[in-house]
Motif scaffolding. Structure first.
Motif, mmCIF file in Angstrom:
data_model
loop_
_atom_site.group_PDB
_atom_site.id
_atom_site.type_symbol
_atom_site.label_atom_id
_atom_site.label_comp_id
_atom_site.label_asym_id
_atom_site.label_seq_id
_atom_site.Cartn_x
_atom_site.Cartn_y
_atom_site.Cartn_z
ATOM 1 N N SER A 62 0.828 -1.209 0.000
ATOM 2 C CA SER A 62 0.000 0.000 0.000
ATOM 3 C C SER A 62 0.863 1.259 0.000
ATOM 4 O O SER A 62 0.544 2.244 -0.667
ATOM 5 C CB SER A 62 -0.956 -0.004 1.191
ATOM 6 O OG SER A 62 -0.243 0.045 2.407
ATOM 7 N N LEU A 116 -4.602 3.759 0.682
ATOM 8 C CA LEU A 116 -5.325 3.853 1.958
ATOM 9 C C LEU A 116 -6.339 2.735 2.168
ATOM 10 O O LEU A 116 -6.472 2.215 3.275
ATOM 11 C CB LEU A 116 -6.022 5.213 2.055
ATOM 12 C CG LEU A 116 -5.102 6.433 2.073
ATOM 13 C CD1 LEU A 116 -5.921 7.712 2.157
ATOM 14 C CD2 LEU A 116 -4.116 6.358 3.229
ATOM 15 N N LEU A 161 -4.174 -0.192 3.053
ATOM 16 C CA LEU A 161 -3.382 0.020 4.265
ATOM 17 C C LEU A 161 -4.203 -0.278 5.523
ATOM 18 O O LEU A 161 -3.711 -0.931 6.453
ATOM 19 C CB LEU A 161 -2.855 1.461 4.305
ATOM 20 C CG LEU A 161 -1.973 1.840 5.492
ATOM 21 C CD1 LEU A 161 -0.695 1.006 5.507
ATOM 22 C CD2 LEU A 161 -1.627 3.331 5.440
ATOM 23 N N CYS A 162 -5.450 0.173 5.543
ATOM 24 C CA CYS A 162 -6.300 -0.052 6.725
ATOM 25 C C CYS A 162 -6.512 -1.542 7.001
ATOM 26 O O CYS A 162 -6.301 -1.989 8.137
ATOM 27 C CB CYS A 162 -7.632 0.677 6.553
ATOM 28 S SG CYS A 162 -7.445 2.471 6.521
ATOM 29 N N PRO A 163 -6.897 -2.367 6.005
ATOM 30 C CA PRO A 163 -7.012 -3.810 6.278
ATOM 31 C C PRO A 163 -5.675 -4.458 6.615
ATOM 32 O O PRO A 163 -5.633 -5.418 7.390
ATOM 33 C CB PRO A 163 -7.566 -4.389 4.973
ATOM 34 C CG PRO A 163 -8.150 -3.251 4.251
ATOM 35 C CD PRO A 163 -7.421 -2.030 4.691
ATOM 36 N N ILE A 167 -3.153 -3.084 8.324
ATOM 37 C CA ILE A 167 -2.901 -2.791 9.750
ATOM 38 C C ILE A 167 -3.854 -3.594 10.627
ATOM 39 O O ILE A 167 -3.453 -4.153 11.649
ATOM 40 C CB ILE A 167 -3.021 -1.278 10.011
ATOM 41 C CG1 ILE A 167 -1.873 -0.528 9.317
ATOM 42 C CG2 ILE A 167 -3.030 -0.982 11.509
ATOM 43 C CD1 ILE A 167 -2.014 0.980 9.335
ATOM 44 N N ALA A 168 -5.124 -3.673 10.201
ATOM 45 C CA ALA A 168 -6.116 -4.425 10.986
ATOM 46 C C ALA A 168 -5.734 -5.901 11.080
ATOM 47 O O ALA A 168 -5.875 -6.521 12.143
ATOM 48 C CB ALA A 168 -7.506 -4.280 10.359
ATOM 49 N N SER A 180 -13.151 -6.005 6.319
ATOM 50 C CA SER A 180 -11.895 -5.279 6.129
ATOM 51 C C SER A 180 -11.125 -5.755 4.892
ATOM 52 O O SER A 180 -10.753 -4.940 4.045
ATOM 53 C CB SER A 180 -11.044 -5.394 7.395
ATOM 54 O OG SER A 180 -9.867 -4.664 7.274
ATOM 55 N N GLY A 187 -10.462 -3.771 1.294
ATOM 56 C CA GLY A 187 -9.143 -3.664 0.678
ATOM 57 C C GLY A 187 -9.121 -4.207 -0.735
ATOM 58 O O GLY A 187 -8.483 -3.649 -1.625
#
Length: 195
Positions: free
Chosen positions: A18, A56, A59-61, A63-64, A91, A95
Motif C-alpha cells: 500500500s 489507503l 493500508l487499513c485492512p 494494519i487491521a 476489512s 481492501g
C-alpha cells in the motif's frame, strides 16, 4: 498454521504494498520531478487510484490484519475464540475493492497513455493506439512536455498494476482466512485444556 498468524503475515505484506502504491501515485503527480497544472495531467493520475484504492483502502485492512494477529495470538486460550465478523471479513473485502479500483484505473492509464503536449496541443495522443504505443518506444519522444512523461507513466502505472494484483491476491487470502476463522474458529487449542 494459526489463522491469526496467517492474518498477521498477510497484513505485513499488504502494508508495504500500500505504501508503494501511495508513493507511485505521488510520483505520477510530478512527471519529470516538476509540478504541472491539473489540466496537463492525465485523468488516470488525478483519480488517485494508487493513493486511495491501492494505498489507503489496502493500508487499513493491512494494519487491521496485523493487529488481529498480534492481539488474538498472544495470551493463554485466546485462540479458542472465533473471529469477529465485521472487522475480519469486511476489512479485506474493502481492501480488495480498493485494489481492484487501483488495477482498473492503472490499466486504463497504460492503455490510453499520458496527456502530453504534441504539436502545440495538450491531449491523449496515444489513445487511438489502444496500447500499441507501449511496444513502439520511438513514439515516446513525440511528447514535448512534460519531458519523458511516457516512460514516467508507463513505469509507475506498471508498478501500480503489479502491486494491485498482489494486493488482490493477499486480500483474497485474508478474506478466505477470515471466513474460515468466523465459521470454525482458530486452529490452536486452548492452552491447558483437557486431552
Amino acid at each position: 498454521m494459526c489463522l491469526k498468524m496467517c492474518a498477521c503475515c498477510v497484513g505485513l505484506a499488504l502494508i508495504p504494498l500500500s505504501l508503494i502504491c501511495i508513493l507511485a501515485n505521488a510520483l505520477l503527480l510530478v512527471p519529470d520531478g516538476k509540478t504541472w497544472s491539473s489540466d496537463q495531467l492525465s485523468l488516470h493520475v488525478l483519480l488517485m487510484a494508487g493513493f486511495i484504492g491501492g494505498g489507503l483502502m489496502v493500508l487499513c485492512p493491512g494494519i487491521a490484519a496485523v493487529l488481529l494477529g498480534i492481539k488474538r495470538c498472544c495470551g493463554a486460550g485466546c485462540c479458542e475464540h472465533r473471529y469477529r465478523v465485521p472487522p475480519s471479513i469486511f476489512s479485506p473485502a474493502f481492501g480488495m475493492l480498493g485494489a481492484i479500483y487501483c488495477l482498473l484505473v492503472s490499466r486504463a492509464g497504460l492503455r490510453i497513455g499520458p496527456k502530453c503536449l504534441m504539436n502545440g496541443k495538450w491531449d491523449y495522443h496515444f489513445r487511438e493506439s489502444w496500447g500499441a504505443y507501449l511496444s513502439n518506444r520511438t513514439q515516446w519522444n513525440l511528447c514535448e512536455e512534460p519531458p519523458n512523461v511516457v516512460l514516467w507513466n508507463v513505469t509507475l502505472f506498471s508498478v501500480l498494476v503489479a502491486a494491485a494484483c498482489l494486493e488482490i491476491v493477499l486480500c483474497g487470502i485474508q478474506l478466505v482466512n477470515a471466513t474460515i476463522g468466523v465459521i470454525c474458529g482458530d486452529c490452536r487449542k486452548k492452552v491447558g485444556s483437557a486431552h
